[in-house]
Design a protein around this motif. Structure first.
Motif, PDB file in Angstrom:
ATOM      1  N   HIS A  52       0.810  -1.220   0.000  1.00  0.00           N
ATOM      2  CA  HIS A  52       0.000   0.000   0.000  1.00  0.00           C
ATOM      3  C   HIS A  52       0.843   1.271   0.000  1.00  0.00           C
ATOM      4  O   HIS A  52       0.430   2.291  -0.534  1.00  0.00           O
ATOM      5  CB  HIS A  52      -0.942   0.001   1.206  1.00  0.00           C
ATOM      6  CG  HIS A  52      -1.792  -1.221   1.309  1.00  0.00           C
ATOM      7  ND1 HIS A  52      -2.639  -1.588   0.293  1.00  0.00           N
ATOM      8  CD2 HIS A  52      -1.919  -2.167   2.272  1.00  0.00           C
ATOM      9  CE1 HIS A  52      -3.253  -2.714   0.634  1.00  0.00           C
ATOM     10  NE2 HIS A  52      -2.827  -3.086   1.828  1.00  0.00           N
ATOM     11  N   ASP A  85      -0.509   6.206  -9.256  1.00  0.00           N
ATOM     12  CA  ASP A  85      -0.706   4.823  -8.815  1.00  0.00           C
ATOM     13  C   ASP A  85       0.334   4.001  -9.565  1.00  0.00           C
ATOM     14  O   ASP A  85       0.097   3.496 -10.652  1.00  0.00           O
ATOM     15  CB  ASP A  85      -2.120   4.344  -9.136  1.00  0.00           C
ATOM     16  CG  ASP A  85      -2.353   2.888  -8.760  1.00  0.00           C
ATOM     17  OD1 ASP A  85      -1.392   2.248  -8.284  1.00  0.00           O
ATOM     18  OD2 ASP A  85      -3.467   2.391  -8.957  1.00  0.00           O
ATOM     19  N   HIS A  87      -6.318  -5.388  -9.936  1.00  0.00           N
ATOM     20  CA  HIS A  87      -7.215  -6.175  -9.086  1.00  0.00           C
ATOM     21  C   HIS A  87      -6.559  -7.468  -8.611  1.00  0.00           C
ATOM     22  O   HIS A  87      -6.830  -7.937  -7.499  1.00  0.00           O
ATOM     23  CB  HIS A  87      -8.516  -6.480  -9.825  1.00  0.00           C
ATOM     24  CG  HIS A  87      -9.442  -5.298  -9.923  1.00  0.00           C
ATOM     25  ND1 HIS A  87      -9.283  -4.158  -9.179  1.00  0.00           N
ATOM     26  CD2 HIS A  87     -10.566  -5.089 -10.683  1.00  0.00           C
ATOM     27  CE1 HIS A  87     -10.253  -3.293  -9.472  1.00  0.00           C
ATOM     28  NE2 HIS A  87     -11.041  -3.837 -10.379  1.00  0.00           N
ATOM     29  N   ALA A 146      -4.596  -6.446  -5.767  1.00  0.00           N
ATOM     30  CA  ALA A 146      -5.487  -6.109  -4.650  1.00  0.00           C
ATOM     31  C   ALA A 146      -5.972  -7.371  -3.944  1.00  0.00           C
ATOM     32  O   ALA A 146      -5.994  -7.441  -2.705  1.00  0.00           O
ATOM     33  CB  ALA A 146      -6.672  -5.294  -5.157  1.00  0.00           C
ATOM     34  N   THR A 191      -2.868  -9.088  -2.063  1.00  0.00           N
ATOM     35  CA  THR A 191      -2.434  -8.379  -0.850  1.00  0.00           C
ATOM     36  C   THR A 191      -3.528  -8.378   0.212  1.00  0.00           C
ATOM     37  O   THR A 191      -3.224  -8.351   1.410  1.00  0.00           O
ATOM     38  CB  THR A 191      -2.031  -6.936  -1.178  1.00  0.00           C
ATOM     39  OG1 THR A 191      -3.117  -6.275  -1.842  1.00  0.00           O
ATOM     40  CG2 THR A 191      -0.807  -6.901  -2.072  1.00  0.00           C
ATOM     41  N   PHE A 192      -4.799  -8.419  -0.210  1.00  0.00           N
ATOM     42  CA  PHE A 192      -5.889  -8.476   0.764  1.00  0.00           C
ATOM     43  C   PHE A 192      -5.803  -9.777   1.562  1.00  0.00           C
ATOM     44  O   PHE A 192      -5.916  -9.772   2.792  1.00  0.00           O
ATOM     45  CB  PHE A 192      -7.229  -8.376   0.034  1.00  0.00           C
ATOM     46  CG  PHE A 192      -8.420  -8.254   0.951  1.00  0.00           C
ATOM     47  CD1 PHE A 192      -8.468  -7.271   1.923  1.00  0.00           C
ATOM     48  CD2 PHE A 192      -9.491  -9.124   0.840  1.00  0.00           C
ATOM     49  CE1 PHE A 192      -9.557  -7.148   2.770  1.00  0.00           C
ATOM     50  CE2 PHE A 192     -10.589  -9.011   1.675  1.00  0.00           C
ATOM     51  CZ  PHE A 192     -10.621  -8.016   2.642  1.00  0.00           C
ATOM     52  N   ARG A 216     -14.251  -6.692  -6.866  1.00  0.00           N
ATOM     53  CA  ARG A 216     -13.011  -6.720  -7.640  1.00  0.00           C
ATOM     54  C   ARG A 216     -12.877  -8.020  -8.434  1.00  0.00           C
ATOM     55  O   ARG A 216     -12.434  -8.011  -9.594  1.00  0.00           O
ATOM     56  CB  ARG A 216     -11.809  -6.523  -6.710  1.00  0.00           C
ATOM     57  CG  ARG A 216     -11.725  -5.112  -6.162  1.00  0.00           C
ATOM     58  CD  ARG A 216     -10.433  -4.845  -5.405  1.00  0.00           C
ATOM     59  NE  ARG A 216     -10.427  -3.474  -4.929  1.00  0.00           N
ATOM     60  CZ  ARG A 216     -10.855  -3.081  -3.722  1.00  0.00           C
ATOM     61  NH1 ARG A 216     -11.283  -3.991  -2.860  1.00  0.00           N
ATOM     62  NH2 ARG A 216     -10.849  -1.817  -3.379  1.00  0.00           N
ATOM     63  N   LYS A 234      -9.069   1.929  -8.944  1.00  0.00           N
ATOM     64  CA  LYS A 234      -9.467   2.150  -7.563  1.00  0.00           C
ATOM     65  C   LYS A 234     -10.610   3.149  -7.424  1.00  0.00           C
ATOM     66  O   LYS A 234     -11.035   3.449  -6.307  1.00  0.00           O
ATOM     67  CB  LYS A 234      -8.242   2.616  -6.760  1.00  0.00           C
ATOM     68  CG  LYS A 234      -7.155   1.532  -6.679  1.00  0.00           C
ATOM     69  CD  LYS A 234      -5.823   2.100  -6.254  1.00  0.00           C
ATOM     70  CE  LYS A 234      -4.792   0.985  -6.052  1.00  0.00           C
ATOM     71  NZ  LYS A 234      -4.619   0.135  -7.244  1.00  0.00           N
ATOM     72  N   CYS A 255      -8.043   7.146  -4.275  1.00  0.00           N
ATOM     73  CA  CYS A 255      -7.542   6.620  -3.002  1.00  0.00           C
ATOM     74  C   CYS A 255      -7.611   7.663  -1.892  1.00  0.00           C
ATOM     75  O   CYS A 255      -7.807   7.319  -0.728  1.00  0.00           O
ATOM     76  CB  CYS A 255      -6.101   6.136  -3.166  1.00  0.00           C
ATOM     77  SG  CYS A 255      -5.923   4.671  -4.202  1.00  0.00           S
ATOM     78  N   GLY A 287      -7.091  -2.971   4.035  1.00  0.00           N
ATOM     79  CA  GLY A 287      -6.763  -3.775   2.859  1.00  0.00           C
ATOM     80  C   GLY A 287      -7.873  -3.772   1.827  1.00  0.00           C
ATOM     81  O   GLY A 287      -7.616  -3.788   0.621  1.00  0.00           O
ATOM     82  N   SER A 288      -9.127  -3.721   2.291  1.00  0.00           N
ATOM     83  CA  SER A 288     -10.265  -3.741   1.358  1.00  0.00           C
ATOM     84  C   SER A 288     -10.371  -2.455   0.549  1.00  0.00           C
ATOM     85  O   SER A 288     -11.032  -2.422  -0.487  1.00  0.00           O
ATOM     86  CB  SER A 288     -11.567  -3.982   2.127  1.00  0.00           C
ATOM     87  OG  SER A 288     -12.001  -2.798   2.780  1.00  0.00           O
ATOM     88  N   ASP A 322      -7.826  -0.994  -0.878  1.00  0.00           N
ATOM     89  CA  ASP A 322      -6.869  -1.120  -1.976  1.00  0.00           C
ATOM     90  C   ASP A 322      -6.237   0.230  -2.316  1.00  0.00           C
ATOM     91  O   ASP A 322      -6.267   0.687  -3.461  1.00  0.00           O
ATOM     92  CB  ASP A 322      -7.556  -1.710  -3.216  1.00  0.00           C
ATOM     93  CG  ASP A 322      -6.563  -1.956  -4.362  1.00  0.00           C
ATOM     94  OD1 ASP A 322      -5.379  -2.203  -4.068  1.00  0.00           O
ATOM     95  OD2 ASP A 322      -6.980  -1.886  -5.535  1.00  0.00           O
TER      96      ASP A 322
END
Length: 554
Positions: free
Chosen positions: A195, A244, A288, A291, A294-295, A443, A495, A519, A543-544, A546
């Motif tokens: 992140h 990003d 995605h 995302a 990492t989630f 996602r 995002k 973001c 985390g959700s 992203d």
């Protein structure tokens, strides 16, 4: 927007402007011209009343962006308003303030998202906002001297940073006189997963979060000022890749391209639009995948299976993007008027590579559903946690999967079409669970829709006549949009809603360049999602979202 009704010589948009003028009649002091929206000038002490009427009586429920800028004789705040049900219905509220005393009423009581936007305006430009709940710097240290985007800012001035080298590192615990049960915990500053560098100032009551304040700015580079020092035609386009920086390069480039092309009245060839659309959706899949991986890493530390599986499929998308652009992250592939070069040769091999990737995605997604959405641990950690109600999400200006996970059916690709999206068959995934699990599902479903879009683009590109493969419009070497021309345009980033505001001054460089980061607004919702939860649930909520701090801080 300028289409005529049958038997009526007045454009439809003028009727809407007349209604707005009637609604704001006693508050309007002047009119301004923005290319995408009617603009009304108001007094700085009527901001809340003006925005309140527009929100409650006219349905402008989305404060997309707040732009602040300084002129030689005044400061200005511009509130860019839209409707979630129709983002093409826009209005700008211009609030000039005195050059010697730049004070304006805060919009925060009307739109919660104005909190952070106005803090940024104060931090970088120097406008103060009355009734703001917490007006202090947000990107720069509190000790910073001056406002970097002010006209009289001295970039060579040394900054005084207090050093505490003689402070006792083992100070006694501090307790309030009331002997409160709350405890303050610093989470970070550190680099959670991918992140970026983030600091969460967290207050606990027992094991529950009662308050959390995201502390950002560790990666601030003033990308806006760098863009203002570059020329429209050649020097700005490399910068968007770095907002990003993880995987949304082409999506970022499109945000700038859309604003600049509309500003300069540049028509992009249809063939180039299809290439742009295909490349953008490959970036969305790559984003995605990261995302999702990492989630899972944030939730229960699964590195070997889920994270590496997601990276495996992300790599496939990046390999295709590398074939297309020559780069893996900093693409610099878009140009004003089109793209820099045509598809790689031999085209048949390139298309086959894409088709193989798209054909394998359904099986891969089934695997993810088995490993992730069907995982009891993840379900316990995400279902019913990180709740972000629909109206709260709107009030904060949340967009993208965060908004669609809260039941907001809003997607710029469909609702304010650009590129080739309105010619293709695809759907906008929406979940109404309003929790961490819903944002994950959105996602994963969006990956399926992106694959549909890519496949249709390949079908079109395969059959496109060779003599009509025009990749760029005929754009002048030097672009000089008319003085005092203003535009704000957005695209659907991975995002959320990514926008760019540009004010031209008749030269080859923008006088003002403002970035609307999805973001930035999405991260502002973290306290709403976390208060009353446990710390692990707060980490899941983070985390959700992203987020990428390169885009938050810019």
């Amino acid at each position: 927007m300028s289409s005529l009704q049958e038997g009526d010589d007045t454009p439809e948009i003028e009727a809407g402007e007349t209604e707005l003028e009637a609604l704001l009649d006693d508050l309007i002091v002047d009119r301004d011209d923005h290319m995408n929206a009617p603009a009304f000038v108001i007094r700085p002490d009527t901001v809340q009343e003006t925005l309140g009427r527009l929100k409650e009586e006219a349905g402008y429920d989305h404060l997309s962006l707040v732009t602040a800028e300084e002129y030689p004789d005044r400061y200005e705040s511009i509130y860019h308003l839209k409707k979630f049900e129709d983002p093409t219905d826009e209005v700008s509220i211009v609030v000039p303030t005195d050059a010697e005393n730049p004070v304006s009423e805060s919009a925060e009581p009307v739109f919660r998202t104005a909190d952070w936007h106005e803090r940024e305006a104060y931090d970088l430009v120097g406008i103060e906002y009355d009734d703001h709940p917490d007006l202090r710097r947000i990107l720069l240290p509190e000790t910073w001297q001056g406002h970097p985007m002010g006209l009289d800012y001295d970039q060579n001035r040394p900054q005084m940073v207090p050093l505490r080298e003689h402070a006792n590192p083992l100070q006694e615990d501090q307790r309030s006189e009331s002997d409160s049960d709350t405890m303050f915990v610093n989470i970070g500053p550190h680099h959670p997963a991918t992140h970026g560098v983030l600091h969460l100032k967290t207050t606990l009551d027992g094991e529950q979060v009662v308050d959390v304040e995201p502390d950002i700015g560790y990666l601030h580079r003033n990308e806006e000022q760098m863009a203002q020092n570059g020329t429209y035609r050649h020097q700005i386009m490399p910068y968007p890749d770095r907002w990003d920086y993880i995987s949304a390069g082409l999506l970022n480039e499109w945000a700038y391209a859309r604003a600049a092309e509309d500003l300069a009245d540049i028509e992009v060839p249809e063939y180039a639009q299809i290439i742009r659309t295909m490349g953008a959706e490959l970036c969305r899949i790559a984003a995605h995948m990261l995302a999702v991986g990492t989630f899972a890493l944030d939730i229960y530390g699964d590195f070997t299976a889920i994270f590496m599986y997601a990276i495996r499929d992300r790599e496939k998308a990046q390999n295709i993007l590398e074939d297309l652009t020559g780069q893996r992250l900093m693409f610099n592939y878009f140009r004003l008027g089109g793209v820099v070069w045509d598809l790689p040769e031999p085209r048949e091999e390139f298309f086959e590579k894409i088709r193989t990737f798209v054909d394998e995605l359904p099986e891969a997604l089934e695997e993810y559903h088995d490993l992730i959405t069907g995982n009891e641990i993840l379900q316990m950690r995400t279902v019913g946690t990180g709740i972000l109600p629909k109206e709260v999400a709107k009030n904060y200006g949340a967009t993208g999967p965060v908004a669609r996970g809260s039941g907001i059916d809003y997607d710029i690709r469909r609702d304010d079409p650009y590129g080739y999206y309105d010619e293709l068959d695809w759907e906008v995934p929406v979940e109404d669970g309003c929790d961490n699990f819903s944002r994950l599902l959105v996602r994963m479903r969006e990956v399926e829709e992106s694959a549909k879009i890519i496949e249709q683009c390949v079908d079109l590109l395969e059959d496109w006549p060779e003599e009509e493969r025009n990749i760029q419009a005929n754009v002048p070497r030097t672009l000089r949009p008319d003085d005092d021309t203003e535009i704000y345009r957005t695209v659907e980033g991975a995002k959320g809603e990514l926008g760019v505001y540009i004010r031209a001054d008749g030269t080859e460089k923008p006088a003002r360049f403002k970035i609307r980061s999805p973001c930035f607004s999405n991260l502002q919702t973290l306290p709403e999602m976390s208060n009353g939860e446990y710390i692990p649930d707060m980490i899941a909520a983070l985390g959700s979202l992203d987020i990428v701090l390169g885009e938050v801080d810019r």
